[in-house]
Design a protein around this motif. Structure first.
Motif, PDB file in Angstrom:
ATOM      1  N   ASP A 131       0.867  -1.133   0.192  1.00  0.00           N
ATOM      2  CA  ASP A 131       0.137   0.176  -0.091  1.00  0.00           C
ATOM      3  C   ASP A 131       0.801   1.241   0.228  1.00  0.00           C
ATOM      4  O   ASP A 131       0.252   2.556  -0.041  1.00  0.00           O
ATOM      5  N   ARG A 132       2.179   1.053   0.219  1.00  0.00           N
ATOM      6  CA  ARG A 132       3.156   2.397  -0.082  1.00  0.00           C
ATOM      7  C   ARG A 132       3.470   2.545  -1.417  1.00  0.00           C
ATOM      8  O   ARG A 132       4.394   3.452  -1.403  1.00  0.00           O
ATOM      9  N   ASP A 133       3.271   1.404  -2.311  1.00  0.00           N
ATOM     10  CA  ASP A 133       3.773   1.618  -3.820  1.00  0.00           C
ATOM     11  C   ASP A 133       3.427   3.179  -4.135  1.00  0.00           C
ATOM     12  O   ASP A 133       2.378   3.678  -4.160  1.00  0.00           O
ATOM     13  N   PRO A 134       4.518   4.085  -4.688  1.00  0.00           N
ATOM     14  CA  PRO A 134       3.999   5.280  -5.467  1.00  0.00           C
ATOM     15  C   PRO A 134       3.174   4.944  -6.506  1.00  0.00           C
ATOM     16  O   PRO A 134       3.453   4.045  -7.382  1.00  0.00           O
ATOM     17  N   GLU A 135       2.670   6.053  -6.751  1.00  0.00           N
ATOM     18  CA  GLU A 135       1.721   6.121  -8.034  1.00  0.00           C
ATOM     19  C   GLU A 135       2.323   5.935  -9.252  1.00  0.00           C
ATOM     20  O   GLU A 135       2.032   5.069 -10.155  1.00  0.00           O
ATOM     21  N   TRP A 136       3.843   6.190  -9.442  1.00  0.00           N
ATOM     22  CA  TRP A 136       4.276   6.123 -10.837  1.00  0.00           C
ATOM     23  C   TRP A 136       4.810   4.620 -10.983  1.00  0.00           C
ATOM     24  O   TRP A 136       5.033   4.200 -12.118  1.00  0.00           O
ATOM     25  N   LEU A 137       4.705   3.777  -9.996  1.00  0.00           N
ATOM     26  CA  LEU A 137       4.989   2.328 -10.194  1.00  0.00           C
ATOM     27  C   LEU A 137       4.065   1.626 -11.254  1.00  0.00           C
ATOM     28  O   LEU A 137       4.540   0.508 -11.736  1.00  0.00           O
TER      29      LEU A 137
END
Length: 352
Positions: free
Chosen positions: A230-236
């Motif tokens: 849930d900490r994955d950044p949006e750009w990933l």
């Protein structure tokens, strides 16, 4: 941006020495105590930040489908006409930090489109600005993202030492940020690619680098297998499993593991969905080079030929360059009718 400044930026050369200054500033410079700003521009809120992020996502999808030649003018107009005035506006510390990171993402995309068009000095200029914005927003993951893109540019421009330094900085930054597993996997693959770029595939130095590449790829696989977070950044979201597999295949190819490279390229081709048109064509060329490395001329040409129809649909000089490089590697087989037909077909499509 006025036309004279635009023309000046178009002539900028790639300057490796600038990378050292950026790395020192990133590693040892202190971010501002506050990202708040009290300028004469508009009042900025989180809704403005959301619009920038959603626009970047849409532009990125356009870039993947149609190439940088189509999307770059749109990105630049939005960056100069909509985002820059917001940066000069009035916002709180919280909004300011998120605004800086959103602006960094869009500026990174501007650099990426210049990179795809072969405008490497201009691309470097954008990456440097994105780096400063990530620092201003005090966002380590955004900084790691820019470092990974800089690494890719350095590999492409055959700057292996800088590529390794940039990649290691990306990995170190991700570790300091306690990056989620799939971000960590991506940085490790970038380091593997940078390490592979300096190996000759033979001798003590080449053998040592190859072992490092294998270790980094194994570590990246383990990290990626831990799943999303849930900490994955949006750009990933732009870097799915097929993209990671394709990048790993390139690493195997560079250290002479052609059969592995072909398998990874084939897996990537099968995994991409319809949005990633350009990525599929690059994977086709990766597979072609791997088959050629194994001595399978016919299969290599078949794969490369499959990428040619996209030349007209994709405004991506990088893809054209990769196909031309593949054609150049066919020189030892120039007596083959199959090779002559492929080269004639490629030249005809490029001239059309």
């Amino acid at each position: 941006m006025d036309s004279s400044r635009r023309e000046m930026l178009a002539t900028l050369p790639f300057v490796p020495a600038a990378l050292g200054e950026w790395l020192v500033s990133w590693s040892y410079g202190l971010p501002a105590e506050s990202a708040a700003h009290h300028g004469s521009g508009p009042i900025v809120g989180l809704a403005d930040v959301t619009r920038i992020n959603e626009s970047r996502r849409a532009f990125s999808q356009m870039d993947q489908r149609f190439g940088a030649g189509v999307v770059r003018p749109v990105v630049m107009n939005y960056l100069n006409g909509s985002v820059t005035p917001l940066l000069r506006g009035r916002y709180s510390d919280k909004v300011g930090a998120e605004l800086m990171v959103a602006a960094a993402g869009l500026t990174e995309l501007a650099g990426w489109t210049a990179f795809d068009l072969g405008q490497h000095g201009r691309a470097q200029h954008h990456f440097g600005q994105a780096f400063k914005l990530a620092k201003a927003g005090n966002d380590l993951l955004a900084g790691a993202w820019v470092l990974m893109t800089l690494t890719q540019q350095a590999i492409y421009l055959r700057q292996p030492q800088w590529a390794e330094w940039l990649a290691r900085a990306a990995v170190d930054t991700a570790r300091r940020a306690g990056a989620p597993p799939r971000v960590m996997a991506l940085t490790l693959v970038k380091e593997a690619g940078a390490t592979a770029s300096r190996t000759s595939g033979s001798g003590t130095h080449g053998g040592h680098a190859a072992r490092q590449v294998e270790r980094l790829l194994a570590e990246a696989e383990r990290a990626h297998d831990r799943g999303s977070d849930d900490r994955d950044p949006e750009w990933l979201a732009s870097y799915g499993r097929p993209g990671l597999v394709a990048a790993m295949g390139c690493c195997w190819q560079q250290i002479g593991e052609h059969r592995r490279a072909a398998g990874f390229a084939e897996t990537a081709i099968q995994g991409y969905d319809g949005r990633f048109v350009r990525a599929v064509q690059f994977a086709q060329v990766n597979a072609a080079e791997a088959y050629l490395g194994m001595g399978e001329l016919e299969e290599g040409i078949t794969r490369a030929r499959a990428a040619i129809p996209a030349i007209k649909a994709l405004t991506s000089p990088r893809l054209v360059e990769r196909l031309q490089q593949f054609a150049g590697r066919l020189e030892p087989y120039q007596g083959s009718m199959m090779v002559r037909e492929f080269r004639d077909h490629l030249n005809h499509e490029l001239a059309a």
